[in-house]
Design a protein around this motif. Structure first.
Motif, PDB file in Angstrom:
ATOM      1  N   VAL A 140       0.862  -1.184   0.000  1.00 43.13           N
ATOM      2  CA  VAL A 140       0.000   0.000   0.000  1.00 43.13           C
ATOM      3  C   VAL A 140       0.894   1.228   0.000  1.00 43.13           C
ATOM      4  O   VAL A 140       1.654   1.456   0.949  1.00 43.13           O
ATOM      5  CB  VAL A 140      -0.934   0.031   1.227  1.00 43.13           C
ATOM      6  CG1 VAL A 140      -1.812   1.285   1.191  1.00 43.13           C
ATOM      7  CG2 VAL A 140      -1.792  -1.224   1.281  1.00 43.13           C
ATOM      8  N   THR A 141       0.837   2.021  -1.072  1.00 44.65           N
ATOM      9  CA  THR A 141       1.572   3.280  -1.093  1.00 44.65           C
ATOM     10  C   THR A 141       0.726   4.355  -0.424  1.00 44.65           C
ATOM     11  O   THR A 141      -0.497   4.314  -0.467  1.00 44.65           O
ATOM     12  CB  THR A 141       1.912   3.716  -2.526  1.00 44.65           C
ATOM     13  OG1 THR A 141       0.720   4.156  -3.193  1.00 44.65           O
ATOM     14  CG2 THR A 141       2.536   2.568  -3.320  1.00 44.65           C
TER      15      THR A 141
ATOM     16  N   VAL B  78      11.304  -3.316  -2.436  1.00 46.33           N
ATOM     17  CA  VAL B  78       9.985  -2.742  -2.160  1.00 46.33           C
ATOM     18  C   VAL B  78       8.874  -3.673  -2.639  1.00 46.33           C
ATOM     19  O   VAL B  78       7.848  -3.856  -1.978  1.00 46.33           O
ATOM     20  CB  VAL B  78       9.845  -1.359  -2.827  1.00 46.33           C
ATOM     21  CG1 VAL B  78       8.400  -0.857  -2.730  1.00 46.33           C
ATOM     22  CG2 VAL B  78      10.788  -0.352  -2.184  1.00 46.33           C
ATOM     23  N   MET B  79       9.071  -4.287  -3.814  1.00 45.15           N
ATOM     24  CA  MET B  79       8.045  -5.143  -4.408  1.00 45.15           C
ATOM     25  C   MET B  79       8.294  -6.632  -4.166  1.00 45.15           C
ATOM     26  O   MET B  79       7.493  -7.464  -4.611  1.00 45.15           O
ATOM     27  CB  MET B  79       7.972  -4.898  -5.921  1.00 45.15           C
ATOM     28  CG  MET B  79       7.551  -3.505  -6.314  1.00 45.15           C
ATOM     29  SD  MET B  79       5.764  -3.251  -6.059  1.00 45.15           S
ATOM     30  CE  MET B  79       5.625  -1.524  -6.532  1.00 45.15           C
ATOM     31  N   ASP B  80       9.336  -6.967  -3.453  1.00 48.00           N
ATOM     32  CA  ASP B  80       9.704  -8.371  -3.267  1.00 48.00           C
ATOM     33  C   ASP B  80       8.573  -9.153  -2.593  1.00 48.00           C
ATOM     34  O   ASP B  80       8.144  -8.834  -1.488  1.00 48.00           O
ATOM     35  CB  ASP B  80      10.972  -8.459  -2.409  1.00 48.00           C
ATOM     36  CG  ASP B  80      11.485  -9.874  -2.278  1.00 48.00           C
ATOM     37  OD1 ASP B  80      11.345 -10.638  -3.247  1.00 48.00           O
ATOM     38  OD2 ASP B  80      12.010 -10.222  -1.201  1.00 48.00           O
TER      39      ASP B  80
ATOM     40  N   HIS C 221      -2.068   1.494  -5.080  1.00 47.80           N
ATOM     41  CA  HIS C 221      -1.338   2.769  -5.191  1.00 47.80           C
ATOM     42  C   HIS C 221      -2.249   3.921  -4.779  1.00 47.80           C
ATOM     43  O   HIS C 221      -3.036   4.435  -5.571  1.00 47.80           O
ATOM     44  CB  HIS C 221      -0.841   2.949  -6.624  1.00 47.80           C
ATOM     45  CG  HIS C 221      -0.075   4.224  -6.839  1.00 47.80           C
ATOM     46  ND1 HIS C 221       0.867   4.692  -5.938  1.00 47.80           N
ATOM     47  CD2 HIS C 221      -0.120   5.137  -7.853  1.00 47.80           C
ATOM     48  CE1 HIS C 221       1.371   5.826  -6.384  1.00 47.80           C
ATOM     49  NE2 HIS C 221       0.780   6.125  -7.540  1.00 47.80           N
ATOM     50  N   ILE C 222      -2.136   4.317  -3.519  1.00 43.62           N
ATOM     51  CA  ILE C 222      -2.981   5.355  -2.938  1.00 43.62           C
ATOM     52  C   ILE C 222      -2.249   6.692  -2.855  1.00 43.62           C
ATOM     53  O   ILE C 222      -2.875   7.752  -2.863  1.00 43.62           O
ATOM     54  CB  ILE C 222      -3.452   4.948  -1.520  1.00 43.62           C
ATOM     55  CG1 ILE C 222      -4.001   3.511  -1.515  1.00 43.62           C
ATOM     56  CG2 ILE C 222      -4.500   5.912  -0.985  1.00 43.62           C
ATOM     57  CD1 ILE C 222      -5.197   3.300  -2.412  1.00 43.62           C
TER      58      ILE C 222
ATOM     59  N   VAL D 162       5.998   3.598  -9.671  1.00 43.37           N
ATOM     60  CA  VAL D 162       5.404   2.459  -8.960  1.00 43.37           C
ATOM     61  C   VAL D 162       4.959   1.388  -9.959  1.00 43.37           C
ATOM     62  O   VAL D 162       5.137   0.187  -9.734  1.00 43.37           O
ATOM     63  CB  VAL D 162       4.231   2.923  -8.073  1.00 43.37           C
ATOM     64  CG1 VAL D 162       3.599   1.735  -7.348  1.00 43.37           C
ATOM     65  CG2 VAL D 162       4.712   3.952  -7.047  1.00 43.37           C
ATOM     66  N   LEU D 163       4.370   1.821 -11.079  1.00 43.97           N
ATOM     67  CA  LEU D 163       3.955   0.873 -12.120  1.00 43.97           C
ATOM     68  C   LEU D 163       5.149   0.087 -12.666  1.00 43.97           C
ATOM     69  O   LEU D 163       5.081  -1.141 -12.834  1.00 43.97           O
ATOM     70  CB  LEU D 163       3.268   1.622 -13.263  1.00 43.97           C
ATOM     71  CG  LEU D 163       1.842   2.109 -13.025  1.00 43.97           C
ATOM     72  CD1 LEU D 163       1.457   3.161 -14.064  1.00 43.97           C
ATOM     73  CD2 LEU D 163       0.858   0.943 -13.054  1.00 43.97           C
ATOM     74  N   GLU D 164       6.219   0.777 -12.971  1.00 43.18           N
ATOM     75  CA  GLU D 164       7.397   0.109 -13.535  1.00 43.18           C
ATOM     76  C   GLU D 164       8.001  -0.882 -12.548  1.00 43.18           C
ATOM     77  O   GLU D 164       8.427  -1.978 -12.934  1.00 43.18           O
ATOM     78  CB  GLU D 164       8.434   1.159 -13.954  1.00 43.18           C
ATOM     79  CG  GLU D 164       7.990   1.960 -15.176  1.00 43.18           C
ATOM     80  CD  GLU D 164       8.940   3.093 -15.529  1.00 43.18           C
ATOM     81  OE1 GLU D 164       9.770   3.462 -14.657  1.00 43.18           O
ATOM     82  OE2 GLU D 164       8.844   3.628 -16.652  1.00 43.18           O
ATOM     83  N   ALA D 165       8.035  -0.506 -11.273  1.00 45.56           N
ATOM     84  CA  ALA D 165       8.561  -1.422 -10.260  1.00 45.56           C
ATOM     85  C   ALA D 165       7.674  -2.653 -10.125  1.00 45.56           C
ATOM     86  O   ALA D 165       8.158  -3.777  -9.957  1.00 45.56           O
ATOM     87  CB  ALA D 165       8.685  -0.704  -8.917  1.00 45.56           C
ATOM     88  N   ALA D 166       6.355  -2.458 -10.202  1.00 47.06           N
ATOM     89  CA  ALA D 166       5.422  -3.584 -10.099  1.00 47.06           C
ATOM     90  C   ALA D 166       5.575  -4.531 -11.288  1.00 47.06           C
ATOM     91  O   ALA D 166       5.573  -5.758 -11.129  1.00 47.06           O
ATOM     92  CB  ALA D 166       3.991  -3.069 -10.024  1.00 47.06           C
TER      93      ALA D 166
END
Length: 335
Positions: A5-6, A62-64, A71-72, A97-101
């Motif tokens: 949750v961002t 972060v995404m591990d 994404h809030i 955030v999208l690219e990391a996901a």
């Protein structure tokens, strides 16, 4: 399931985090290291730290292990920052955030937008497919962030969707504090007729709706308006709050346009000096623009159903303001 949750330390993000924990999720939160994290104290969560507005990519950790990203995080209604910073957070930050996901092969992505991207509603209640018509640069930046997310989902084959919250309120919120405070003090005066429509969403209902958007297969690729069960006129809303506090409401009506022009002049003088104006034109919009939305799509595809009636939600919020001492505090009026 593990969720990221961002913006989890914010009003909506903190309620969503608690809701996901109640549903049995493992939750990692992404927040700025120097941000106020009091809303998350004592929760069994993992922390990751980053500023999504800077030029650094998110660390892989972060995404591990994350299954779904909510994404809030967003820049909302700040008046003392450069206009470009809204795009740094709400667009460039969203891309980060999208690219990391995508890099981490996250299974689902829920992007939180706002009904503000549709601006003033000409034919209420508005549906998701009604046109974009942002009315200020915050709404413009959120529209650009929403369009970016939808395009990314298609081009990068990332299973995602967009949710648009409607008028979020509840204990912990300060956005509507001024309205409640003025009604409680007896100083409230309606600007304009008060016959515009207003739609609210109790924050616990919103959290449930956002969570469903990350769980339902039918949500992929879609946009959902998440709102409360009913909308009312502004006159009705004010009367409901006044009845809770047992306060009279003045019958005096203030003309709209002198206030609007006063806001324009205040912005013209204050904003170049990085001073928050005492009056904003967007605050006048509250009194003159219809805000009513159709939530039938979320009901049909997400099985979303608001559980907190407007009267109950207003009472909980009104009593929280009072019990927290915010109605008596002189500083509360500046919130």
């Amino acid at each position: 399931m593990k969720a990221l949750v961002t913006g989890a330390n914010g009003f909506t993000g903190s309620y969503l985090t608690k809701h996901l924990l109640d549903k049995g999720y493992e939750v990692r939160v992404l927040v700025r290291k120097n941000s106020n994290q009091s809303a998350l104290e004592g929760l069994p969560i993992e922390y990751a730290f980053a500023d999504i507005a800077d030029d650094n990519p998110l660390e892989d950790t972060v995404m591990d292990g994350v299954d779904v990203v909510y994404h809030i995080a967003a820049l909302y209604r700040a008046e003392n920052v450069p206009r470009e910073y809204f795009w740094d957070v709400n667009v460039k930050g969203t891309r980060k955030v999208l690219e990391a996901a995508k890099k981490a092969n996250v299974k689902r992505f829920v992007h939180c937008s706002t009904v503000g991207v549709q601006g003033e509603i000409k034919t209420p209640p508005a549906k998701e497919e009604d046109p974009y018509s942002p009315g200020d640069y915050y709404q413009e930046s959120k529209m650009d962030g929403e369009l970016l997310a939808l395009d990314f989902f298609k081009k990068e084959n990332l299973a995602g969707c967009v949710v648009r919250p409607v008028g979020i309120y509840g204990p912990g919120d300060l956005r509507f504090l001024k309205l409640f405070k003025y009604i409680y003090s007896g100083k409230f005066k309606m600007i304009g007729s008060g016959e515009v429509l207003y739609h609210l969403t109790y924050v616990e209902d919103l959290a449930a709706g956002i969570a469903l958007a990350g769980e339902k297969e039918a949500a992929i690729g879609e946009i959902f308006t998440i709102g409360g069960n009913e909308f009312v006129t502004l006159n009705q809303l004010v009367q409901k709050i006044a009845d809770i506090y047992n306060k009279p409401v003045s019958k005096l009506r203030i003309p709209v346009w002198p206030v609007w022009w006063a806001g324009y002049l205040c912005e013209l003088i204050c904003l170049p000096l990085n001073i928050s104006p005492p009056i904003y034109r967007r605050r006048v919009d509250f009194f003159i623009k219809d805000r009513a939305f159709d939530i039938s799509k979320a009901r049909k595809l997400l099985d979303y159903e608001p559980k907190v009636p407007l009267d109950e939600g207003l009472r909980k919020t009104a009593l929280w303001y009072k019990d927290s001492g915010l109605l008596e505090s002189s500083s509360a009026l500046k919130s």
